[in-house]
Write an enzyme that holds these catalytic residues in place. Structure first.
Site, short mmCIF file in Angstrom:
data_model
loop_
_atom_site.label_atom_id
_atom_site.label_comp_id
_atom_site.label_asym_id
_atom_site.label_seq_id
_atom_site.Cartn_x
_atom_site.Cartn_y
_atom_site.Cartn_z
N ARG A 11 0.81 -1.22 0.00
CA ARG A 11 0.00 0.00 0.00
C ARG A 11 0.84 1.27 0.00
NH1 ARG A 11 -2.54 -4.06 -0.72
NH2 ARG A 11 -4.72 -4.36 -0.16
N LYS A 83 10.52 1.66 29.27
CA LYS A 83 9.65 2.02 28.14
C LYS A 83 10.29 1.77 26.78
CE LYS A 83 6.92 5.57 30.49
NZ LYS A 83 6.49 6.98 30.50
N LEU A 107 19.24 9.80 27.23
CA LEU A 107 20.29 10.14 26.26
C LEU A 107 20.78 11.56 26.51
CD1 LEU A 107 19.64 9.09 22.57
CD2 LEU A 107 21.38 8.25 24.17
N ASP A 127 9.72 15.27 27.14
CA ASP A 127 8.81 16.21 27.79
C ASP A 127 9.53 17.20 28.69
OD1 ASP A 127 9.57 14.63 29.88
OD2 ASP A 127 7.56 14.02 30.47
N THR A 131 16.31 18.62 27.81
CA THR A 131 16.57 17.54 26.86
C THR A 131 16.27 18.00 25.44
OG1 THR A 131 15.96 15.97 28.58
CG2 THR A 131 16.05 15.12 26.34
N CYS A 170 16.50 26.53 13.71
CA CYS A 170 16.57 25.39 14.62
C CYS A 170 15.57 25.62 15.76
CB CYS A 170 17.99 25.18 15.14
SG CYS A 170 18.50 26.26 16.50
N CYS A 186 2.79 16.33 32.42
CA CYS A 186 1.56 15.55 32.40
C CYS A 186 1.17 15.09 33.81
CB CYS A 186 1.72 14.32 31.53
SG CYS A 186 2.13 14.70 29.84
N CYS A 243 21.07 33.36 16.78
CA CYS A 243 20.75 32.20 17.63
C CYS A 243 22.04 31.63 18.22
CB CYS A 243 20.04 31.14 16.79
SG CYS A 243 19.83 29.56 17.65
N CYS A 246 22.55 27.82 16.48
CA CYS A 246 22.82 27.62 15.05
C CYS A 246 23.38 28.87 14.37
CB CYS A 246 21.56 27.17 14.32
SG CYS A 246 20.32 28.47 14.07
#
Ligand code: ZN
Length: 250
Positions: A11, A83, A107, A127, A131, A170, A186, A243, A246
């Site tokens: 597909r 997770k 990470l 979240d 990070t 960026c 959350c 910036c 970048c």
């Protein structure tokens, strides 16, 4: 592609924009997904089912029963498991051909840089602000396209920063690292379950488009959703020459 692959991906192959050639390209591509929660779940499931050949998933968190309301890669049996491992197993059960690497770690630093350097596209499904900034900086440094999503309560946003292109803004052009927002999570604020599905699925769609060269992508346009009224709005994202992340690379 062998006969099984021609059938499994038929597909996609039927689409003029993808075809045999595009599907081959996906099969030889490598996606890095940082965060295997609400956004990372649908993103990983779609990239895996669509035949992205290599997927690296990173998350240091373990599945909690409060996650099951929206983090659809995990099930009751995974409660207490890492997770990244749980989501990788789910993707593998749908498409055993995908080479999956699950990193049960947060990470950061050199490990983050190394994983970004190895990837063809990076999905930020985390979240927290620190990070997000670290992932963006690594993507700028290694010139990797970044698909960034966020969702809280009934509000969400998604942006693409195609850092393969020197003219691209960026993440830090839009959200300067010095302006640390009050963290809204959350755990305290709540999140409407399908909202992370909407945004995580869009992240998968934009990642596939970036890998396939189908455009235009969302690069330079931040999309914001108010799911109460189900209205999208768009913000143009210009590159900021000053910036701190970048600005010096041109
Ligand atoms: Zn920037």
């Amino acid at each position: 592609m062998n006969d099984d692959q021609l059938l499994r991906y038929s597909r996609h192959i039927l689409l003029d924009e993808i075809g045999d050639e595009g599907q081959e390209r996906l099969l030889s591509s490598h996606a890095l997904i940082v965060g295997a929660g609400g956004l990372g779940s649908p993103a990983a499931l779609y990239l895996g089912s669509a035949g992205v050949g290599r997927i690296t998933l990173a998350d240091d968190d373990v599945v909690d029963v409060t996650n099951l309301q929206r983090q659809i890669a995990h099930d009751l049996a995974a409660v207490g498991r890492n997770k990244a491992l749980s989501a990788a197993d789910r993707v593998g059960s749908i498409n055993p051909e995908v080479q999956l690497q699950a990193l049960a770690q947060r990470l950061e630093g050199q490990a983050l840089a190394e994983q970004v350097a190895l990837a063809d596209v990076v999905l930020d499904c985390t979240d927290n602000f620190a990070t997000r900034q670290a992932i963006n900086a690594a993507c700028v440094r290694h010139r990797k396209p970044l698909v960034s999503g966020a969702a809280i309560r009934f509000d969400a946003q998604i942006g693409v920063y195609d850092l393969r292109d020197a003219q691209s803004p960026c993440y830090a052009c839009l959200f300067p690292p010095s302006q640390v927002p009050e963290e809204v999570r959350c755990a305290v604020m709540g999140v409407f379950a399908p909202l992370v599905g909407i945004v995580g699925s869009m992240q998968a769609a934009e990642a596939l488009k970036l890998l396939l060269g189908i455009g235009p992508t969302l690069a330079g346009r931040l999309q914001m959703l108010d799911a109460r009224s189900m209205r999208w709005s768009e913000l143009k994202v210009p590159r900021q020459p000053a910036c701190p992340v970048c600005g010096g690379r041109h």
